[in-house]
Each structure stands twice: as C-alpha cells, then as structure tokens.
Scaffold this active site. Structure first.
Site, PDB file in Angstrom:
ATOM      1  N   HIS A   1     -29.585  13.406  -9.604  1.00  0.00           N
ATOM      2  CA  HIS A   1     -30.129  11.753  -9.672  1.00  0.00           C
ATOM      3  C   HIS A   1     -29.681  11.238 -11.398  1.00  0.00           C
ATOM      4  CE1 HIS A   1     -31.882   7.671  -9.405  1.00  0.00           C
ATOM      5  NE2 HIS A   1     -32.421   8.002 -11.198  1.00  0.00           N
TER       6      HIS A   1
ATOM      7  N   LYS B   1     -32.041  17.844  -8.817  1.00  0.00           N
ATOM      8  CA  LYS B   1     -32.628  17.451  -7.703  1.00  0.00           C
ATOM      9  C   LYS B   1     -33.340  18.674  -7.246  1.00  0.00           C
ATOM     10  CE  LYS B   1     -30.503  13.626  -6.574  1.00  0.00           C
ATOM     11  NZ  LYS B   1     -30.229  12.753  -5.468  1.00  0.00           N
TER      12      LYS B   1
ATOM     13  N   GLU C   1     -37.264   3.104 -14.457  1.00  0.00           N
ATOM     14  CA  GLU C   1     -37.179   5.128 -14.183  1.00  0.00           C
ATOM     15  C   GLU C   1     -37.577   5.447 -15.158  1.00  0.00           C
ATOM     16  OE1 GLU C   1     -34.004   4.391 -10.669  1.00  0.00           O
ATOM     17  OE2 GLU C   1     -33.350   5.920 -12.659  1.00  0.00           O
TER      18      GLU C   1
ATOM     19  N   TYR D   1     -37.789   5.658  -5.238  1.00  0.00           N
ATOM     20  CA  TYR D   1     -36.811   6.155  -4.322  1.00  0.00           C
ATOM     21  C   TYR D   1     -37.286   4.666  -3.459  1.00  0.00           C
ATOM     22  CZ  TYR D   1     -33.381   9.116  -5.734  1.00  0.00           C
ATOM     23  OH  TYR D   1     -32.435  10.089  -5.779  1.00  0.00           O
TER      24      TYR D   1
ATOM     25  N   ASN E   1     -27.033  16.477  -3.632  1.00  0.00           N
ATOM     26  CA  ASN E   1     -26.309  15.689  -4.406  1.00  0.00           C
ATOM     27  C   ASN E   1     -26.517  16.455  -6.067  1.00  0.00           C
ATOM     28  OD1 ASN E   1     -27.357  13.868  -4.244  1.00  0.00           O
ATOM     29  ND2 ASN E   1     -26.100  12.835  -4.312  1.00  0.00           N
TER      30      ASN E   1
HETATM   31  P1  ATP Z   1     -29.036   8.715  -7.295  1.00  0.00           P
HETATM   32  O1  ATP Z   1     -29.952   7.269  -6.561  1.00  0.00           O
HETATM   33  O2  ATP Z   1     -29.935   9.704  -6.462  1.00  0.00           O
HETATM   34  O3  ATP Z   1     -28.889   8.811  -8.369  1.00  0.00           O
HETATM   35  P2  ATP Z   1     -26.718   7.166  -6.616  1.00  0.00           P
HETATM   36  O4  ATP Z   1     -26.908   6.238  -7.519  1.00  0.00           O
HETATM   37  O5  ATP Z   1     -25.689   7.795  -6.724  1.00  0.00           O
HETATM   38  O6  ATP Z   1     -27.749   8.333  -6.513  1.00  0.00           O
HETATM   39  P3  ATP Z   1     -28.107   6.029  -4.093  1.00  0.00           P
HETATM   40  O7  ATP Z   1     -27.275   4.910  -3.625  1.00  0.00           O
HETATM   41  O8  ATP Z   1     -29.145   5.352  -5.156  1.00  0.00           O
HETATM   42  O9  ATP Z   1     -27.017   6.656  -4.463  1.00  0.00           O
HETATM   43  O10 ATP Z   1     -28.428   6.699  -2.712  1.00  0.00           O
HETATM   44  C1  ATP Z   1     -29.785   7.593  -3.373  1.00  0.00           C
HETATM   45  C2  ATP Z   1     -29.570   8.833  -2.984  1.00  0.00           C
HETATM   46  O11 ATP Z   1     -29.317   8.682  -1.452  1.00  0.00           O
HETATM   47  C3  ATP Z   1     -28.400   9.379  -2.879  1.00  0.00           C
HETATM   48  O12 ATP Z   1     -28.607  10.487  -4.057  1.00  0.00           O
HETATM   49  C4  ATP Z   1     -28.014   9.961  -1.473  1.00  0.00           C
HETATM   50  O13 ATP Z   1     -28.741  11.696  -1.402  1.00  0.00           O
HETATM   51  C5  ATP Z   1     -29.009   9.073  -0.698  1.00  0.00           C
HETATM   52  N1  ATP Z   1     -28.258   9.046   0.108  1.00  0.00           N
HETATM   53  C6  ATP Z   1     -27.514   7.397  -0.484  1.00  0.00           C
HETATM   54  N2  ATP Z   1     -26.318   7.213   0.566  1.00  0.00           N
HETATM   55  C7  ATP Z   1     -26.770   8.183   1.921  1.00  0.00           C
HETATM   56  C8  ATP Z   1     -25.703   8.023   2.983  1.00  0.00           C
HETATM   57  N3  ATP Z   1     -24.511   6.966   3.192  1.00  0.00           N
HETATM   58  N4  ATP Z   1     -26.456   9.138   3.749  1.00  0.00           N
HETATM   59  C9  ATP Z   1     -27.307   9.341   3.119  1.00  0.00           C
HETATM   60  N5  ATP Z   1     -27.384  10.069   2.449  1.00  0.00           N
HETATM   61  C10 ATP Z   1     -27.588   9.088   1.056  1.00  0.00           C
HETATM   62 MG    MG Z   2     -29.127   5.700  -7.458  1.00  0.00          MG
END
Ligand code: ATP
Ligand code: MG
Length: 143
Positions: free
Chosen positions: A117, A11, A128, A51, A114
């Site tokens: 992804h 990211k 994806e 997303y 974070n």
């Molecule tokens: P990613 O899809 O980015 O790999 P992930 O699968 O671990 O991450 P998801 O639940 O898919 O988590 O959420 C996508 C992204 O949205 C997360 O990486 C994070 O940056 C953001 N996100 C998720 N939950 C929260 C939250 N409660 N508050 C703020 N940002 C969040």
């Molecule tokens: Mg995810």
C-alpha cells in the site's frame, strides 16, 4: 521538488512470502528512506478505519479480510517527491496493468493481493502517517 513523507505498508502477502527485504531494497534503490517502521497485526476495526474511504466499494469486505489475515509491515518513507515516487515504484493497483520493473508487476499475483500500500496524495499521506505513528516516532533523515 520537495521532501515529503508517505505511508507504506507491506501487506500480508508480502510479509508471508518473505518479501519485506525485497520491497525495502526497491525503496532504498530509488532514494526513499525508512524513517519509522513497525510490524503489526491489524485488528478488523483498525483495517476498516484505515481503508474507510473504500467503505462503500464492493471489494471492501475482502480487502479488510485480507489486510487482517496476517502481520503487515508499516513504514514511513521520506525523500524527494516521496508520495509519487513510492507510487511509481509500487506500480498500478492491478499487477496485470502495472509497468514491468514495479513491485506489483514483478511480485504480485492479483489485484486483491498486491503486496504494498502507498498513500496517494499529500492529505492522505498526512492522515495515514498519523494513523500509525506519533511525531516523536519519526526519525528525520533528509533534513
Ligand atoms: P492501496 O490503497 O492499497 O495502496 P491503490 O491506491 O493502488 O492501493 P485503491 O483504489 O486505493 O488502490 O484500492 C485499495 C485496495 O483495494 C487495492 O490495493 C486493492 O487491493 C483493492 N482493490 C481496489 N480496486 C479493486 C477492485 N476493482 N477489485 C478488487 N480489489 C480492489
Ligand atoms: Mg489507495
């Protein structure tokens, strides 16, 4: 065990903090092979489409704004159980809850920023990968 492919993104925070090599090193250390890669700056529409499953979530706007704030490095990883293995190396979404030794625990600052992804299942991985790459752009390395 089976050979899988998964989509990974470094990211904008990871690219901006010069952590591309550090993240790739961790993939390679566990046997995940890069079979396609591209640096790109996502448009708002591209980030929203990627997303789309999170469209109704309260963090969606901030997530899209963050994902278009700078260039990202997009790659396809191949290997034994690549989808779960990549998720393991990444660690939990919230770096505070991620296991020590994972990318997010060691390198990330917050749940919003974070570093990486990774696809979370077979069907999302297929969707994806196709979102960013044509079949002809993937270079099989395991078969
Ligand atoms: P990613 O899809 O980015 O790999 P992930 O699968 O671990 O991450 P998801 O639940 O898919 O988590 O959420 C996508 C992204 O949205 C997360 O990486 C994070 O940056 C953001 N996100 C998720 N939950 C929260 C939250 N409660 N508050 C703020 N940002 C969040
Ligand atoms: Mg995810």
């Amino acid at each position: 065990m089976s050979i899988e492919r998964t989509l990974s993104i470094v990211k904008p925070d990871g690219v901006g903090r010069n952590l591309i090599g550090e993240v790739y090193r961790r993939f390679e250390q566990v046997g995940l092979k890069v079979v396609a890669a591209r640096m790109m700056r996502l448009s708002q529409a591209e980030a929203e489409g990627f997303y789309a499953v999170h469209r109704e979530r309260p963090f969606f706007k901030d997530l899209v704004r963050f994902m278009i704030s700078g260039p990202v490095m997009v790659q396809v990883l191949e290997g034994e159980n690549a989808i779960a293995k990549n998720r393991e190396v990444m660690g939990a979404t919230d770096p505070k809850k991620a296991d020590k030794g994972t990318i997010r625990a060691d390198l990330a600052t917050s749940i919003d920023e974070n570093i990486v992804h990774g696809s979370d299942a077979k069907d999302t991985a297929a969707r994806e990968i196709a979102y960013f790459f044509r079949d002809i752009e993937l270079c099989p390395r395991t078969r």
